[in-house]
Write a protein that holds these residues in place. Structure first.
Motif, PDB file in Angstrom:
ATOM      1  N   ALA A   1       1.548  -9.624   2.753  1.00 45.02           N
ATOM      2  CA  ALA A   1       1.827  -8.355   3.253  1.00 45.02           C
ATOM      3  C   ALA A   1       1.424  -8.259   4.933  1.00 45.02           C
ATOM      4  CB  ALA A   1       1.243  -7.323   2.737  1.00 45.02           C
ATOM      5  N   SER A   2       0.462  -9.068   5.392  1.00 44.30           N
ATOM      6  CA  SER A   2      -0.238  -9.010   6.850  1.00 44.30           C
ATOM      7  C   SER A   2       0.829  -9.598   7.456  1.00 44.30           C
ATOM      8  CB  SER A   2      -1.622  -9.509   6.646  1.00 44.30           C
ATOM      9  OG  SER A   2      -2.531  -8.952   5.923  1.00 44.30           O
ATOM     10  N   LEU A   3       1.343 -10.820   7.129  1.00 41.95           N
ATOM     11  CA  LEU A   3       2.465 -11.619   7.840  1.00 41.95           C
ATOM     12  C   LEU A   3       3.785 -10.641   7.971  1.00 41.95           C
ATOM     13  CD1 LEU A   3       2.008 -15.155   6.240  1.00 41.95           C
ATOM     14  CD2 LEU A   3       1.243 -14.559   8.620  1.00 41.95           C
TER      15      LEU A   3
ATOM     16  N   GLN B   1      11.127  -5.206 -15.233  1.00 44.71           N
ATOM     17  CA  GLN B   1       9.988  -6.309 -15.419  1.00 44.71           C
ATOM     18  C   GLN B   1       8.706  -5.870 -14.559  1.00 44.71           C
ATOM     19  OE1 GLN B   1       9.942 -10.338 -14.253  1.00 44.71           O
ATOM     20  NE2 GLN B   1      11.188  -9.839 -12.297  1.00 44.71           N
ATOM     21  N   PRO B   2       7.512  -5.581 -15.422  1.00 44.69           N
ATOM     22  CA  PRO B   2       6.327  -5.222 -14.853  1.00 44.69           C
ATOM     23  C   PRO B   2       5.963  -6.003 -13.563  1.00 44.69           C
ATOM     24  CG  PRO B   2       5.929  -6.191 -16.865  1.00 44.69           C
ATOM     25  CD  PRO B   2       7.346  -6.042 -16.765  1.00 44.69           C
ATOM     26  N   VAL B   3       5.607  -5.404 -12.623  1.00 42.10           N
ATOM     27  CA  VAL B   3       5.241  -6.308 -11.623  1.00 42.10           C
ATOM     28  C   VAL B   3       3.731  -5.653 -10.897  1.00 42.10           C
ATOM     29  CG1 VAL B   3       7.436  -6.892 -10.769  1.00 42.10           C
ATOM     30  CG2 VAL B   3       6.609  -4.655  -9.745  1.00 42.10           C
ATOM     31  N   ARG B   4       3.275  -6.536 -10.169  1.00 37.40           N
ATOM     32  CA  ARG B   4       2.003  -6.131  -9.246  1.00 37.40           C
ATOM     33  C   ARG B   4       2.600  -6.244  -7.961  1.00 37.40           C
ATOM     34  NH1 ARG B   4      -3.117  -3.938  -9.711  1.00 37.40           N
ATOM     35  NH2 ARG B   4      -4.557  -4.791  -8.509  1.00 37.40           N
ATOM     36  N   VAL B   5       2.410  -5.016  -7.375  1.00 38.08           N
ATOM     37  CA  VAL B   5       3.170  -4.675  -6.124  1.00 38.08           C
ATOM     38  C   VAL B   5       2.087  -4.271  -4.948  1.00 38.08           C
ATOM     39  CG1 VAL B   5       3.892  -2.384  -6.798  1.00 38.08           C
ATOM     40  CG2 VAL B   5       5.138  -3.546  -4.970  1.00 38.08           C
ATOM     41  N   LEU B   6       2.279  -4.698  -3.696  1.00 38.98           N
ATOM     42  CA  LEU B   6       1.498  -4.118  -2.657  1.00 38.98           C
ATOM     43  C   LEU B   6       2.283  -3.539  -1.550  1.00 38.98           C
ATOM     44  CD1 LEU B   6      -1.272  -3.974  -0.951  1.00 38.98           C
ATOM     45  CD2 LEU B   6      -0.709  -6.406  -0.017  1.00 38.98           C
ATOM     46  N   LEU B   7       2.255  -2.295  -1.258  1.00 44.72           N
ATOM     47  CA  LEU B   7       3.132  -1.369  -0.379  1.00 44.72           C
ATOM     48  C   LEU B   7       2.291  -1.296   0.889  1.00 44.72           C
ATOM     49  CD1 LEU B   7       3.606   0.257  -3.790  1.00 44.72           C
ATOM     50  CD2 LEU B   7       5.440   0.993  -2.377  1.00 44.72           C
ATOM     51  N   ARG B   8       3.209  -1.072   1.979  1.00 42.30           N
ATOM     52  CA  ARG B   8       2.708  -1.228   3.319  1.00 42.30           C
ATOM     53  C   ARG B   8       3.565  -0.093   4.133  1.00 42.30           C
ATOM     54  NH1 ARG B   8      -1.349  -4.958   5.109  1.00 42.30           N
ATOM     55  NH2 ARG B   8      -3.042  -5.022   3.411  1.00 42.30           N
ATOM     56  N   THR B   9       2.956   0.512   5.194  1.00 39.75           N
ATOM     57  CA  THR B   9       3.775   1.106   5.887  1.00 39.75           C
ATOM     58  C   THR B   9       3.633   0.785   7.241  1.00 39.75           C
ATOM     59  OG1 THR B   9       3.801   3.260   4.455  1.00 39.75           O
ATOM     60  CG2 THR B   9       4.421   3.479   6.920  1.00 39.75           C
TER      61      THR B   9
ATOM     62  N   ALA C   1       7.303  -3.387   0.440  1.00 40.75           N
ATOM     63  CA  ALA C   1       6.397  -3.913  -0.743  1.00 40.75           C
ATOM     64  C   ALA C   1       6.537  -5.440  -0.909  1.00 40.75           C
ATOM     65  CB  ALA C   1       6.788  -3.242  -1.786  1.00 40.75           C
ATOM     66  N   VAL C   2       5.611  -6.012  -1.093  1.00 47.29           N
ATOM     67  CA  VAL C   2       5.288  -7.491  -1.865  1.00 47.29           C
ATOM     68  C   VAL C   2       5.106  -7.355  -3.351  1.00 47.29           C
ATOM     69  CG1 VAL C   2       4.055  -9.590  -1.365  1.00 47.29           C
ATOM     70  CG2 VAL C   2       4.445  -8.213   0.508  1.00 47.29           C
ATOM     71  N   ALA C   3       6.140  -8.001  -3.974  1.00 42.09           N
ATOM     72  CA  ALA C   3       5.792  -7.593  -5.469  1.00 42.09           C
ATOM     73  C   ALA C   3       5.801  -9.018  -6.159  1.00 42.09           C
ATOM     74  CB  ALA C   3       6.876  -6.946  -5.908  1.00 42.09           C
ATOM     75  N   GLN C   4       5.196  -8.998  -7.239  1.00 45.38           N
ATOM     76  CA  GLN C   4       5.169 -10.218  -8.003  1.00 45.38           C
ATOM     77  C   GLN C   4       5.243  -9.889  -9.474  1.00 45.38           C
ATOM     78  OE1 GLN C   4       1.263 -12.760  -7.735  1.00 45.38           O
ATOM     79  NE2 GLN C   4       2.426 -14.513  -8.348  1.00 45.38           N
ATOM     80  N   PRO C   5       5.909 -10.525 -10.403  1.00 44.74           N
ATOM     81  CA  PRO C   5       5.808 -10.075 -11.960  1.00 44.74           C
ATOM     82  C   PRO C   5       4.592 -10.620 -12.557  1.00 44.74           C
ATOM     83  CG  PRO C   5       7.906 -11.517 -11.446  1.00 44.74           C
ATOM     84  CD  PRO C   5       6.991 -11.757 -10.118  1.00 44.74           C
TER      85      PRO C   5
END
Length: 458
Positions: free
Chosen positions: A48-50, A104-112, A120-124
């Motif tokens: 997400a930082s990139l 599918q359920p995902v682990r997601v990181l949201l940024r503005t 968002a950066v998501a991974q199952p």
């Protein structure tokens, strides 16, 4: 129920190892699983930082870390748009969240971004959990390999720790029945020393009782020998007196009983004399086994002739052993008297004195009925006369032979001779050779007629 001390120690320590390993494995697995999840969260944060200062079109996979991670970068824009999943993600706050994307359920990181656009950066979560489980399982492999090693080491340590006890038991098993010397306390573990001290006290008490028994037997036999000898002489004197037939039969029975009692006393005295001489084998004098054998055979030749038995040497070699000549003579005499007692008229008794495998061999072979197989294990016990007793035997002869042979460091074996039209018993005594006299052996049965004056020829 486990009665073995070694088994109890091994089972107890193994149970502790397995229980400790199971509890440790459970905590290690949970710790490794959590660490793997946190590591994957940090990867999402780095990605997400990139992407913070760059924009991408739509949702696209990122394979920069690992090809199988299936990490997705999703552009959400400044307002909700796109699919229902994208609009649902837009409603979430910035940070790590758990959501549903593409069913599918995902682990997601949201940024503005500073311009107001969101991504968002998501991974199952299924892939994340699988990766975490794989990492946690690999953490358990060293523990799983260590537990069997600990069990083997535990068994070796227990075996080594109990080795003095096993060695002590082996030393006790290897002892002669009359060996009452104390057990050594040196180099023994402190836990065994009270036990060994108790055994030594028991051995001392047993030695005292055995000494008292030997003295009683020797004293009783010695005291009884004089009156029995006097009674035997009186019974012999009655043989020359003219008596009725019935009286002569009773006198004959009396003489036979006196003779048997006298023989029993002589055997008891011989046993007492042998047990009263506790000297070691190295301290015993040298004796010529062949000379002793010839002297005993010469003494028994008249009895063999009266019974019509062919007694003589099949093989005789000059051999020197350690032992009192009287004790060697007792061995040979008892074996020959047993053979004479059971060999029928017209039978043969062969004596062999020779060398074999560095040992002096004394062998007596007769043509009697042999020993019943059921009696073989008991023939060396005192006063045991077998299931078919015969003659004037006391049941002490073979017991005396066994004790003397054991004290001389030898072995004795009895075996029945079975063949077509023949039977018999072979007694073989093996004694350590103490010297090599320089004289040639004489082989072949010596003549019973031409060499009668020579001792040992029948």
């Amino acid at each position: 129920m486990i009665r073995s001390l070694r088994g109890r120690l091994y089972v107890g320590l193994t149970a502790i190892i397995l229980l400790t390993g199971a509890i440790g494995s459970m905590f290690a697995y949970r710790w490794a699983f959590g660490e793997a999840i946190e590591l994957q969260d940090s990867i999402l944060i780095q990605l997400a930082s990139l992407a913070q200062n760059a924009s991408f079109s739509g949702g696209q996979p990122l394979h920069g870390v690992e090809e199988d991670t299936e990490v997705w970068l999703i552009e959400l824009g400044k307002t909700p748009r796109g699919s229902a999943d994208d609009r649902q993600l837009f409603t979430l706050q910035d940070g790590l969240q758990v959501a549903t994307w593409k069913n599918q359920p995902v682990r997601v990181l949201l940024r503005t971004r500073p311009d107001g656009s969101r991504f968002a950066v998501a991974q199952p979560t299924a892939i994340r959990d699988e990766t975490a489980r794989d990492v946690a399982f690999r953490t358990l492999l060293p523990i799983a390999a260590l537990i069997p090693c600990l069990m083997v080491v535990t068994a070796l340590v227990i075996a080594y720790s109990l080795r003095p006890m096993v060695r002590l038991a082996g030393d006790l098993d290897a002892r002669r029945a009359d060996d009452m010397t104390p057990l050594p306390l040196s180099a023994m573990p402190s836990e065994l020393q009270p036990f060994i001290t108790s055994i030594n006290g028991l051995l001392a008490r047993m030695r005292l009782l055995m000494d008292q028994q030997r003295r009683f037997v020797a004293d009783a036999a010695h005291e009884l020998r004089t009156p029995i000898t006097a009674l035997s002489l009186q019974a012999e004197n009655l043989a020359s007196v003219a008596l009725p037939k019935r009286a002569r039969e009773r006198v004959a029975a009396l003489r036979l009983g006196m003779h048997r009692t006298k023989h029993l006393l002589e055997q008891l005295l011989a046993l007492a004399r042998h047990e009263a001489a506790p000297t070691g084998l190295a301290e015993k004098p040298l004796a010529a086994l062949d000379h002793v054998a010839k002297e005993v055979v010469a003494d028994l030749l008249p009895e063999a002739a009266d019974r019509g038995i062919d007694l003589g040497f099949a093989l005789v070699e000059p051999l020197t052993v350690r032992g009192e000549p009287a004790m060697l003579a007792a061995i040979i005499r008892n074996l020959l008297e047993n053979a004479l007692r059971f060999t029928p008229r017209g039978g043969t008794i062969d004596i062999g004195v020779y060398r074999e495998d560095g040992m002096a061999i004394l062998q007596v072979e007769d043509t009697g009925p042999g020993i019943a197989s059921a009696d073989m294990d008991q023939v060396f016990e005192p006063f045991f006369r077998g299931s078919r007793p015969e003659g004037e035997g006391t049941g002490l002869g073979l017991s005396i032979v066994k004790r003397i042979v054991d004290s001389l460091g030898g072995r004795i074996a009895l075996e029945n001779i079975a063949g077509i039209g023949r039977s018999g018993l072979r007694a073989t005594v093996r004694l350590p050779i103490a010297g090599d006299p320089d004289s040639s052996p004489s082989k072949g049965k010596e003549s019973r007629e031409t060499q009668a004056p020579e001792p040992g020829c029948g």
